[in-house]
Design a protein around this motif. Sequence first.
Motif, PDB file in Angstrom:
ATOM      1  N   THR A 185       0.836  -1.193   0.000  1.00 34.88           N
ATOM      2  CA  THR A 185       0.000   0.000   0.000  1.00 34.88           C
ATOM      3  C   THR A 185       0.876   1.250   0.000  1.00 34.88           C
ATOM      4  O   THR A 185       2.028   1.218   0.436  1.00 34.88           O
ATOM      5  CB  THR A 185      -0.928   0.048   1.230  1.00 34.88           C
ATOM      6  OG1 THR A 185      -0.135  -0.053   2.415  1.00 34.88           O
ATOM      7  CG2 THR A 185      -1.952  -1.072   1.189  1.00 34.88           C
ATOM      8  N   THR A 186       0.312   2.341  -0.515  1.00 34.22           N
ATOM      9  CA  THR A 186       0.998   3.627  -0.426  1.00 34.22           C
ATOM     10  C   THR A 186       0.959   4.077   1.031  1.00 34.22           C
ATOM     11  O   THR A 186       0.110   3.635   1.815  1.00 34.22           O
ATOM     12  CB  THR A 186       0.310   4.694  -1.300  1.00 34.22           C
ATOM     13  OG1 THR A 186      -1.028   4.869  -0.841  1.00 34.22           O
ATOM     14  CG2 THR A 186       0.320   4.310  -2.770  1.00 34.22           C
ATOM     15  N   ARG A 187       1.866   4.970   1.384  1.00 30.61           N
ATOM     16  CA  ARG A 187       1.914   5.440   2.771  1.00 30.61           C
ATOM     17  C   ARG A 187       0.745   6.359   3.104  1.00 30.61           C
ATOM     18  O   ARG A 187       0.265   6.346   4.218  1.00 30.61           O
ATOM     19  CB  ARG A 187       3.230   6.167   3.029  1.00 30.61           C
ATOM     20  CG  ARG A 187       4.384   5.197   3.117  1.00 30.61           C
ATOM     21  CD  ARG A 187       5.625   5.889   3.550  1.00 30.61           C
ATOM     22  NE  ARG A 187       6.142   6.655   2.432  1.00 30.61           N
ATOM     23  CZ  ARG A 187       7.391   7.071   2.340  1.00 30.61           C
ATOM     24  NH1 ARG A 187       8.222   6.814   3.299  1.00 30.61           N
ATOM     25  NH2 ARG A 187       7.796   7.751   1.295  1.00 30.61           N
ATOM     26  N   ASN A 188       0.288   7.138   2.135  1.00 30.16           N
ATOM     27  CA  ASN A 188      -0.752   8.130   2.436  1.00 30.16           C
ATOM     28  C   ASN A 188      -2.170   7.624   2.186  1.00 30.16           C
ATOM     29  O   ASN A 188      -2.989   7.600   3.095  1.00 30.16           O
ATOM     30  CB  ASN A 188      -0.497   9.416   1.649  1.00 30.16           C
ATOM     31  CG  ASN A 188       0.795  10.078   2.064  1.00 30.16           C
ATOM     32  OD1 ASN A 188       1.164  10.052   3.228  1.00 30.16           O
ATOM     33  ND2 ASN A 188       1.496  10.655   1.107  1.00 30.16           N
ATOM     34  N   SER A 189      -2.460   7.207   0.966  1.00 35.42           N
ATOM     35  CA  SER A 189      -3.848   6.874   0.621  1.00 35.42           C
ATOM     36  C   SER A 189      -4.204   5.416   0.870  1.00 35.42           C
ATOM     37  O   SER A 189      -5.380   5.067   0.888  1.00 35.42           O
ATOM     38  CB  SER A 189      -4.128   7.228  -0.838  1.00 35.42           C
ATOM     39  OG  SER A 189      -3.401   6.367  -1.697  1.00 35.42           O
ATOM     40  N   GLU A 196      10.371  -0.841   0.967  1.00 34.76           N
ATOM     41  CA  GLU A 196       8.915  -0.739   1.073  1.00 34.76           C
ATOM     42  C   GLU A 196       8.233  -2.019   1.530  1.00 34.76           C
ATOM     43  O   GLU A 196       7.126  -1.966   2.069  1.00 34.76           O
ATOM     44  CB  GLU A 196       8.333  -0.294  -0.268  1.00 34.76           C
ATOM     45  CG  GLU A 196       8.789   1.104  -0.660  1.00 34.76           C
ATOM     46  CD  GLU A 196       8.213   1.588  -1.970  1.00 34.76           C
ATOM     47  OE1 GLU A 196       7.227   1.001  -2.470  1.00 34.76           O
ATOM     48  OE2 GLU A 196       8.749   2.580  -2.510  1.00 34.76           O
ATOM     49  N   LYS A 203       2.536  11.339  -9.579  1.00 33.73           N
ATOM     50  CA  LYS A 203       3.063  11.296  -8.215  1.00 33.73           C
ATOM     51  C   LYS A 203       2.731  12.620  -7.552  1.00 33.73           C
ATOM     52  O   LYS A 203       2.971  13.683  -8.113  1.00 33.73           O
ATOM     53  CB  LYS A 203       4.571  11.063  -8.242  1.00 33.73           C
ATOM     54  CG  LYS A 203       5.147  10.814  -6.868  1.00 33.73           C
ATOM     55  CD  LYS A 203       6.474  10.123  -6.994  1.00 33.73           C
ATOM     56  CE  LYS A 203       7.042   9.749  -5.661  1.00 33.73           C
ATOM     57  NZ  LYS A 203       6.326   8.671  -5.001  1.00 33.73           N
ATOM     58  N   THR A 206       3.987  14.585  -5.022  1.00 40.81           N
ATOM     59  CA  THR A 206       5.023  14.983  -4.070  1.00 40.81           C
ATOM     60  C   THR A 206       4.679  16.333  -3.441  1.00 40.81           C
ATOM     61  O   THR A 206       5.049  16.605  -2.322  1.00 40.81           O
ATOM     62  CB  THR A 206       6.398  15.076  -4.756  1.00 40.81           C
ATOM     63  OG1 THR A 206       6.290  15.971  -5.861  1.00 40.81           O
ATOM     64  CG2 THR A 206       6.867  13.719  -5.228  1.00 40.81           C
ATOM     65  N   PRO A 238       1.149  18.857  -3.275  1.00 39.80           N
ATOM     66  CA  PRO A 238      -0.265  18.922  -3.667  1.00 39.80           C
ATOM     67  C   PRO A 238      -0.572  19.941  -4.760  1.00 39.80           C
ATOM     68  O   PRO A 238      -1.499  19.776  -5.526  1.00 39.80           O
ATOM     69  CB  PRO A 238      -0.980  19.306  -2.366  1.00 39.80           C
ATOM     70  CG  PRO A 238      -0.031  18.987  -1.273  1.00 39.80           C
ATOM     71  CD  PRO A 238       1.350  19.052  -1.845  1.00 39.80           C
ATOM     72  N   GLU A 255      10.352   0.523   5.995  1.00 39.69           N
ATOM     73  CA  GLU A 255       9.021   1.143   5.997  1.00 39.69           C
ATOM     74  C   GLU A 255       7.949   0.274   6.649  1.00 39.69           C
ATOM     75  O   GLU A 255       6.755   0.465   6.392  1.00 39.69           O
ATOM     76  CB  GLU A 255       8.647   1.553   4.569  1.00 39.69           C
ATOM     77  CG  GLU A 255       9.579   2.642   4.046  1.00 39.69           C
ATOM     78  CD  GLU A 255       9.239   3.148   2.665  1.00 39.69           C
ATOM     79  OE1 GLU A 255       8.118   2.923   2.166  1.00 39.69           O
ATOM     80  OE2 GLU A 255      10.127   3.801   2.071  1.00 39.69           O
ATOM     81  N   GLN A 283       4.374   1.453   7.924  1.00 40.41           N
ATOM     82  CA  GLN A 283       3.892   2.515   7.042  1.00 40.41           C
ATOM     83  C   GLN A 283       3.098   1.957   5.863  1.00 40.41           C
ATOM     84  O   GLN A 283       2.383   2.693   5.198  1.00 40.41           O
ATOM     85  CB  GLN A 283       5.072   3.319   6.493  1.00 40.41           C
ATOM     86  CG  GLN A 283       5.880   4.002   7.562  1.00 40.41           C
ATOM     87  CD  GLN A 283       7.107   4.673   6.977  1.00 40.41           C
ATOM     88  OE1 GLN A 283       7.055   5.311   5.931  1.00 40.41           O
ATOM     89  NE2 GLN A 283       8.238   4.521   7.648  1.00 40.41           N
ATOM     90  N   ARG A 284       3.263   0.661   5.604  1.00 40.22           N
ATOM     91  CA  ARG A 284       2.629   0.020   4.452  1.00 40.22           C
ATOM     92  C   ARG A 284       2.148  -1.367   4.844  1.00 40.22           C
ATOM     93  O   ARG A 284       2.692  -1.986   5.739  1.00 40.22           O
ATOM     94  CB  ARG A 284       3.628  -0.140   3.300  1.00 40.22           C
ATOM     95  CG  ARG A 284       4.216   1.149   2.792  1.00 40.22           C
ATOM     96  CD  ARG A 284       5.287   0.852   1.748  1.00 40.22           C
ATOM     97  NE  ARG A 284       5.966   2.047   1.307  1.00 40.22           N
ATOM     98  CZ  ARG A 284       5.563   2.839   0.339  1.00 40.22           C
ATOM     99  NH1 ARG A 284       4.456   2.568  -0.307  1.00 40.22           N
ATOM    100  NH2 ARG A 284       6.248   3.905  -0.006  1.00 40.22           N
TER     101      ARG A 284
END
Length: 159
Positions: free
Chosen positions: A43-47, A74, A93, A95, A97, A121, A124-125
């Motif tokens: 998974t991505t770290r944010n979404s 990752e 990407k 990086t 917003p 990571e 985080q994932r």
Amino acid sequence: MTLHTRRQMPITLRMRSKTDLRTQFAALCYRIRKDKPEILLVTTRNSGRWIIPKGWPMTGKTPGECALIEAWEEAGVQGKHSDQCIGMFSYTKLTDPDQPLPCIGLVFPVRVKSLAKSYPEIGQRNRKWLRPKKAATRVAEPELAEILRHFDPRHLTRK
């Protein structure tokens, strides 16, 4: 059509921001279970979207080596990379917003020997093993989905 099988040499980066390149190297991490391939998604770290590990080029490393390093950071992947690019996909990407960055991901297969319990990571994932067709349904990028759907490690060039 002839496939050129020259050895990939390490790259050298110009003294600029690595984001100027807009190219990332991605690791299609796989293993064989019951004579069939499985693909590791993270998974991505944010979404929390499902992706394959990927990152920026690194001076002195081949694209395949960069992909393996990203797979380690990752997902804790320990394995063997290939310098054979098996496809590419486009994505944006975020990086900053206010300035989305258009990118191309070049995909390199990584045969997973083991997954570490601790890696950079972790926490985080998430990571998950899926059959290629199921993995293809989890990613957002249509070109990456096609690469995953049709991935067959038997078609990789052996060194």
